[in-house]
Motif scaffolding. Sequence first.
Motif, PDB file in Angstrom:
ATOM      1  N   TYR A   1       0.828  -1.209   0.000  1.00 24.37           N
ATOM      2  CA  TYR A   1       0.000   0.000   0.000  1.00 24.37           C
ATOM      3  C   TYR A   1       0.866   1.264   0.000  1.00 24.37           C
ATOM      4  CZ  TYR A   1      -4.149  -2.806   1.176  1.00 24.37           C
ATOM      5  OH  TYR A   1      -5.177  -3.708   1.166  1.00 24.37           O
TER       6      TYR A   1
ATOM      7  N   LYS B   1       2.177   1.865  -3.437  1.00 27.54           N
ATOM      8  CA  LYS B   1       1.104   2.282  -4.343  1.00 27.54           C
ATOM      9  C   LYS B   1       0.707   3.743  -4.126  1.00 27.54           C
ATOM     10  CE  LYS B   1      -3.665   1.290  -5.640  1.00 27.54           C
ATOM     11  NZ  LYS B   1      -4.538   0.273  -6.166  1.00 27.54           N
ATOM     12  N   PHE B   2       0.678   4.182  -2.859  1.00 30.31           N
ATOM     13  CA  PHE B   2       0.120   5.507  -2.581  1.00 30.31           C
ATOM     14  C   PHE B   2       1.159   6.600  -2.373  1.00 30.31           C
ATOM     15  CE2 PHE B   2      -3.539   2.808  -1.678  1.00 30.31           C
ATOM     16  CZ  PHE B   2      -4.464   3.445  -2.475  1.00 30.31           C
TER      17      PHE B   2
ATOM     18  N   ALA C   1       7.109  14.260   2.830  1.00 30.82           N
ATOM     19  CA  ALA C   1       6.574  13.981   4.173  1.00 30.82           C
ATOM     20  C   ALA C   1       5.066  14.196   4.242  1.00 30.82           C
ATOM     21  CB  ALA C   1       7.296  14.819   5.219  1.00 30.82           C
TER      22      ALA C   1
ATOM     23  N   ALA D   1       2.253   6.169   5.725  1.00 26.55           N
ATOM     24  CA  ALA D   1       1.990   5.801   7.119  1.00 26.55           C
ATOM     25  C   ALA D   1       0.496   5.653   7.375  1.00 26.55           C
ATOM     26  CB  ALA D   1       2.575   6.853   8.044  1.00 26.55           C
ATOM     27  N   ARG D   2      -0.308   6.517   6.745  1.00 30.18           N
ATOM     28  CA  ARG D   2      -1.753   6.444   6.980  1.00 30.18           C
ATOM     29  C   ARG D   2      -2.361   5.206   6.344  1.00 30.18           C
ATOM     30  NH1 ARG D   2      -0.844  11.935   6.733  1.00 30.18           N
ATOM     31  NH2 ARG D   2      -1.146  12.814   8.798  1.00 30.18           N
ATOM     32  N   MET D   3      -1.787   4.710   5.265  1.00 30.72           N
ATOM     33  CA  MET D   3      -2.331   3.516   4.613  1.00 30.72           C
ATOM     34  C   MET D   3      -1.791   2.228   5.223  1.00 30.72           C
ATOM     35  SD  MET D   3      -4.596   4.280   2.489  1.00 30.72           S
ATOM     36  CE  MET D   3      -4.908   2.685   1.712  1.00 30.72           C
ATOM     37  N   CYS D   4      -0.685   2.284   5.930  1.00 29.53           N
ATOM     38  CA  CYS D   4      -0.045   1.048   6.418  1.00 29.53           C
ATOM     39  C   CYS D   4      -0.947   0.341   7.428  1.00 29.53           C
ATOM     40  CB  CYS D   4       1.302   1.360   7.058  1.00 29.53           C
ATOM     41  SG  CYS D   4       2.099  -0.129   7.692  1.00 29.53           S
TER      42      CYS D   4
ATOM     43  N   SER E   1       6.726   5.304  10.353  1.00 28.27           N
ATOM     44  CA  SER E   1       6.704   6.618  11.001  1.00 28.27           C
ATOM     45  C   SER E   1       7.275   7.619  10.010  1.00 28.27           C
ATOM     46  CB  SER E   1       7.549   6.641  12.268  1.00 28.27           C
ATOM     47  OG  SER E   1       7.302   5.502  13.039  1.00 28.27           O
ATOM     48  N   VAL E   2       6.728   8.843  10.011  1.00 32.03           N
ATOM     49  CA  VAL E   2       7.199   9.868   9.080  1.00 32.03           C
ATOM     50  C   VAL E   2       7.637  11.112   9.856  1.00 32.03           C
ATOM     51  CG1 VAL E   2       6.586  11.260   7.069  1.00 32.03           C
ATOM     52  CG2 VAL E   2       5.583   9.012   7.342  1.00 32.03           C
ATOM     53  N   TYR E   3       8.817  11.623   9.520  1.00 29.96           N
ATOM     54  CA  TYR E   3       9.353  12.818  10.174  1.00 29.96           C
ATOM     55  C   TYR E   3       9.759  13.836   9.119  1.00 29.96           C
ATOM     56  CZ  TYR E   3       9.691   9.362  13.887  1.00 29.96           C
ATOM     57  OH  TYR E   3       9.389   8.370  14.780  1.00 29.96           O
ATOM     58  N   LYS E   4       9.476  15.090   9.422  1.00 32.24           N
ATOM     59  CA  LYS E   4       9.802  16.161   8.483  1.00 32.24           C
ATOM     60  C   LYS E   4      11.015  16.941   8.991  1.00 32.24           C
ATOM     61  CE  LYS E   4       7.420  19.531   5.665  1.00 32.24           C
ATOM     62  NZ  LYS E   4       6.183  20.183   5.326  1.00 32.24           N
ATOM     63  N   ASP E   5      11.814  17.418   8.067  1.00 30.19           N
ATOM     64  CA  ASP E   5      12.989  18.253   8.362  1.00 30.19           C
ATOM     65  C   ASP E   5      13.926  17.616   9.384  1.00 30.19           C
ATOM     66  OD1 ASP E   5      11.954  20.095   6.606  1.00 30.19           O
ATOM     67  OD2 ASP E   5      10.825  21.131   8.175  1.00 30.19           O
TER      68      ASP E   5
ATOM     69  N   LYS F   1       9.932  17.571  12.809  1.00 32.30           N
ATOM     70  CA  LYS F   1       8.498  17.550  13.057  1.00 32.30           C
ATOM     71  C   LYS F   1       7.972  16.143  12.778  1.00 32.30           C
ATOM     72  CE  LYS F   1       4.307  19.834  11.547  1.00 32.30           C
ATOM     73  NZ  LYS F   1       3.713  20.382  10.352  1.00 32.30           N
TER      74      LYS F   1
ATOM     75  N   TYR G   1       3.841  11.390  11.349  1.00 33.61           N
ATOM     76  CA  TYR G   1       3.063  10.227  11.787  1.00 33.61           C
ATOM     77  C   TYR G   1       3.925   9.300  12.639  1.00 33.61           C
ATOM     78  CZ  TYR G   1      -0.538   6.719  11.938  1.00 33.61           C
ATOM     79  OH  TYR G   1      -1.499   5.872  12.387  1.00 33.61           O
TER      80      TYR G   1
END
Lengths: 69, 249
Positions: free
Chosen positions: A16, A19-20, A49, A54-57, A63-67, B2, B5
């Motif tokens: 998933y 795919k997404f 990011a 992560a939302r589809m898993c 886990s997703v982290y920005k910057d 930041k 998720y």
Amino acid sequence: MNLVKINFDRCKECGYCIKFCPKGCLSKGDKINKRGYFPPVFAAENCIACGSCARMCPDTAISVYKDVE
Amino acid sequence: MKTIYEKPQVFTDAITTYCGGCGHGIVGKLIAELIDELKLQENGILVWPIGCSCLSDRYYDMDNFMALHGRAPASATGIKRADPSKFVLCYQGDGDMVSEGMAEIMHAAIRSEKFSVIFINNAIYGMTGGQMAPTTMLGQVASTAPYGRETLNSGYPVQMAELMATMPGVVYSERVTVTSPANVAKCKKALKKAFELQLEGKGLSFVEVLSPCPTGWKMAATKSLDYIDEVLTQVYPLGVKKDASKEEN
């Protein structure tokens, strides 16, 4: 840089996230985990990011982290 | 840095027993996110059914109850009536709710019990090996319907969200799915509404989720999402079927 962290042993290889991902940052992996699945590999270059992977898993393996420095 | 998720805090480290790509995992995760957001961990009780999700008590670090087959609404009724201050969530699959426990969910709706119900519809009996369920579509192949379901012996698929919308005791009924990030967001919104209506003390709130079962349908996981979008939603149209939350009761 943004980071998508995949919990190697939680993944069940449903695909998933691959795919997404709108930017094609995730692709099929070639390392097998202890449950017999091949978790995807992440390439950070184009990652925005958005968190779609992560939302589809279904197995909460991402886990997703920005910057991230 | 930041965080976009991370695993919800109420989730334990246990790995689910679901197959890869199972919709239970996505909905279960949304429930955990909402428990964190609405701070229900201390005050909530989750009632689980028999089926693929029957081991869910391992995944949530809070009070859980596992009901008899089909009897989750009856157990939830007892819990909610014994202590109305508790948040009670009743979670059922289609074999459990529509086949085994149709009487329990109908009577919970008739009595307008004040808890939330999540109904996972994957049009098949997932755990026992893909047998035909009351929600199986006409022509759909299942292990007990090798030539596809036909009306002569097996009748017609049951549309629970529409059925519940006709009940005066039901305050909210919606059908959603989890086939894309946008649909997952819509699903979360519907669940949040159902949870909040319970916290406001309104009647029974019902959310049906069209969920992929790649193993039971014998498809690749990503194909099963397309199957929902293209085939399942023709028989089970998405959308809000009833919203009486603004009306005086």
